[in-house]
Design a protein around this motif. Structure first.
Motif, short mmCIF file in Angstrom:
data_model
loop_
_atom_site.label_atom_id
_atom_site.label_comp_id
_atom_site.label_asym_id
_atom_site.label_seq_id
_atom_site.Cartn_x
_atom_site.Cartn_y
_atom_site.Cartn_z
N ASP A 80 -3.94 4.96 7.56
CA ASP A 80 -5.38 5.10 7.18
C ASP A 80 -6.30 4.22 8.35
OD1 ASP A 80 -7.65 5.62 5.87
OD2 ASP A 80 -7.17 4.75 4.02
N ASN B 73 -5.47 2.97 2.38
CA ASN B 73 -5.79 1.68 2.16
C ASN B 73 -6.01 1.39 0.32
OD1 ASN B 73 -5.98 1.41 4.84
ND2 ASN B 73 -8.44 1.54 4.95
N PRO C 166 -8.43 0.99 9.54
CA PRO C 166 -8.50 -0.33 8.95
C PRO C 166 -9.92 -0.45 8.45
CG PRO C 166 -8.20 -0.13 11.19
CD PRO C 166 -8.26 1.13 10.99
N ASP D 264 -4.66 -2.71 3.86
CA ASP D 264 -4.80 -1.72 4.90
C ASP D 264 -3.49 -0.93 5.24
OD1 ASP D 264 -7.52 -1.89 5.45
OD2 ASP D 264 -7.19 -3.16 7.42
N SER D 265 -3.67 0.12 5.19
CA SER D 265 -2.14 1.09 5.12
C SER D 265 -2.00 1.63 6.53
CB SER D 265 -2.40 2.42 4.29
OG SER D 265 -1.49 3.22 4.63
N THR E 128 0.90 -1.02 -0.08
CA THR E 128 0.09 0.16 0.00
C THR E 128 0.79 0.98 0.01
OG1 THR E 128 -0.17 0.55 2.40
CG2 THR E 128 -1.63 -1.17 1.68
N THR F 172 -1.61 -6.13 8.03
CA THR F 172 -1.27 -6.49 6.81
C THR F 172 0.26 -7.14 6.78
OG1 THR F 172 -2.55 -4.50 5.87
CG2 THR F 172 -1.00 -5.42 4.32
N HIS G 223 -9.85 -3.44 5.79
CA HIS G 223 -10.08 -5.01 5.45
C HIS G 223 -9.31 -5.95 6.43
CE1 HIS G 223 -10.38 -3.01 1.32
NE2 HIS G 223 -9.30 -2.34 1.46
#
Ligand code: ZN
Length: 405
Positions: A180, A171, A182, A176-177, A167, A214, A184
């Motif tokens: 950011d 996201n 969450p 997911d980043s 990422t 992630t 996913h």
């Protein structure tokens, strides 16, 4: 008395602040080691400058951090040019812009073939080094650029891309980043397929920028070692972009490498706090950058650096010394050993600490590690051999998986 005390204070306090740009202060032993090693930097955003009309990587610049003369001065031997755009750009537009940047990197190599050579494997990097050329590689910084299509991912590999960061700052559709909210719970099922496909192709999985969940999801799925192409240590600077000790240990346990990022805001907790406590500074800077540069990302990065340095000079932001890079390297080495640490500067994509303004400053890292008592073999690993090893392992994994569906 007073002038004398001031003079002594200036010497004591000033000494680390006035590190000369030339390599004159570097010991002969460090120079010999540095200039015979293969230095690999896994993350540089100079690609954005390539898109600025008139920019010539072959000329020495007094802004930014990367050009051929300064890479030569610092013996930077292999450089991953980041293919990047904001995570808000998606779909066909993202693919088009990715192809434009990949083309810009290839065109740069074509027009500077006396100094640069395009490489895709560890062996090609070693050959470039033996031939006295700088190896140019590419990494895609953000899964949004594949537009949720594995055939696009495969096309990027075919064009020479050798890592993808899952990422960027927001996201994407399947991961997911770290910066950011969450969405996913880490990696989606498709995201896991992306990791498997990268393993099969021989593209390194880069977990810089991703959410902690992630990271652990990708680590569980990946059959090859992974990299954190430009991340530092969260124990020293509490930023979600940096890695916790537990993450660094887990990455290393599967053979991976954390390539330390030089950005002041990932190195220094004081700097991060100052930025956090002053949200208006970022907004004002963005407005000023739009005024000076419009949408030109290359211009924004060099102008942004001037604004930050003006703020440091005015005492609005703390002055961060390059020596913190050594602290982060040392922290990670103490945690997992010298086999799992490398360099991922973020040159031309982030505000560099004082004393590490550009690639010509790199010999200082070798000098500082020698002074800390590191062995020459360990320093060579950190400078580049660890990244080369991961590349070889990723290439070998791809070979064994190549017949799989
Ligand atoms: Zn980044």
């Amino acid at each position: 008395m007073r002038p004398l005390i001031l003079a002594i204070c200036a010497v004591l306090i000033g000494a680390p602040l006035f590190v000369a740009k030339s390599s004159d202060e570097i010991s002969a032993k460090a120079k010999k080691l540095h200039f015979s090693s293969i230095i690999v930097d896994t993350h540089d955003d100079t690609t954005q400058r390539l898109l600025t009309p008139g920019f010539d990587i072959g000329a020495r610049h007094n802004d930014g951090s990367i050009d051929i003369p300064r890479m030569r001065d610092g013996n930077l031997g292999a450089i991953f040019f980041s293919i990047w755009m904001s995570g808000t750009v998606t779909g066909p537009e993202a693919v088009k812009r990715t192809l434009d940047q990949i083309d810009a990197v290839h065109e740069m190599v074509r027009t500077h073939s006396k100094d640069l050579v395009f490489c895709t494997t560890a062996e090609e990097i070693r050959r470039a080094h033996a031939d006295g050329k700088i190896a140019v590689l590419m990494g895609v910084e953000g899964g949004h650029m594949i537009a949720s299509d594995l055939s696009v991912l495969r096309s990027y590999y075919a064009l020479g891309v050798r890592y993808m960061t899952l990422t960027h700052s927001v996201n994407d559709e399947w991961a997911d980043s770290s910066t950011d909210k969450p969405a996913h719970n880490g990696l989606t099922d498709f995201g896991k397929d992306v990791v498997r496909e990268m393993n099969r192709e021989g593209m390194m999985v880069d977990i810089s920028h991703v959410a902690d969940k992630t990271f652990y999801d990708a680590l569980a799925v990946s059959s090859a070692p992974m990299i954190a192409s430009h991340s530092s240590c969260r124990a020293l600077c509490d930023h979600p972009r940096d890695m916790t000790d537990d993450m660094i240990k887990a990455l290393a346990a599967k053979g991976g490498v954390i390539q330390i990022n030089y950005y002041m805001g990932f190195l220094s907790h004081q700097y991060r706090d100052a930025m956090k406590n002053n949200p208006d500074f970022d907004k004002q800077m963005q407005a000023e950058l739009e005024k000076r540069c419009g949408k030109d990302e290359g211009c924004q990065l060099t102008e942004g650096d001037k604004i930050v340095r003006e703020a440091v000079a005015a005492g609005k932001l703390p002055r961060v010394s390059w020596e913190l890079i050594i602290d982060h390297i040392d922290h990670a080495v103490k945690l997992v050993g010298a086999d799992h640490v490398g360099l991922g500067s973020d040159f031309d994509g982030a505000n560099m600490p004082y004393g590490m303004e550009d690639a010509s400053d790199l010999p200082k890292i070798t000098d500082a590690l020698l002074k800390k008592g590191y062995s020459e073999a360990d320093i060579r690993k950190i400078l580049g051999e660890n990244t080369l090893r991961v590349m070889e392992q990723v290439e070998a994994t791809a070979k064994t998986l190549s017949q799989s569906k």
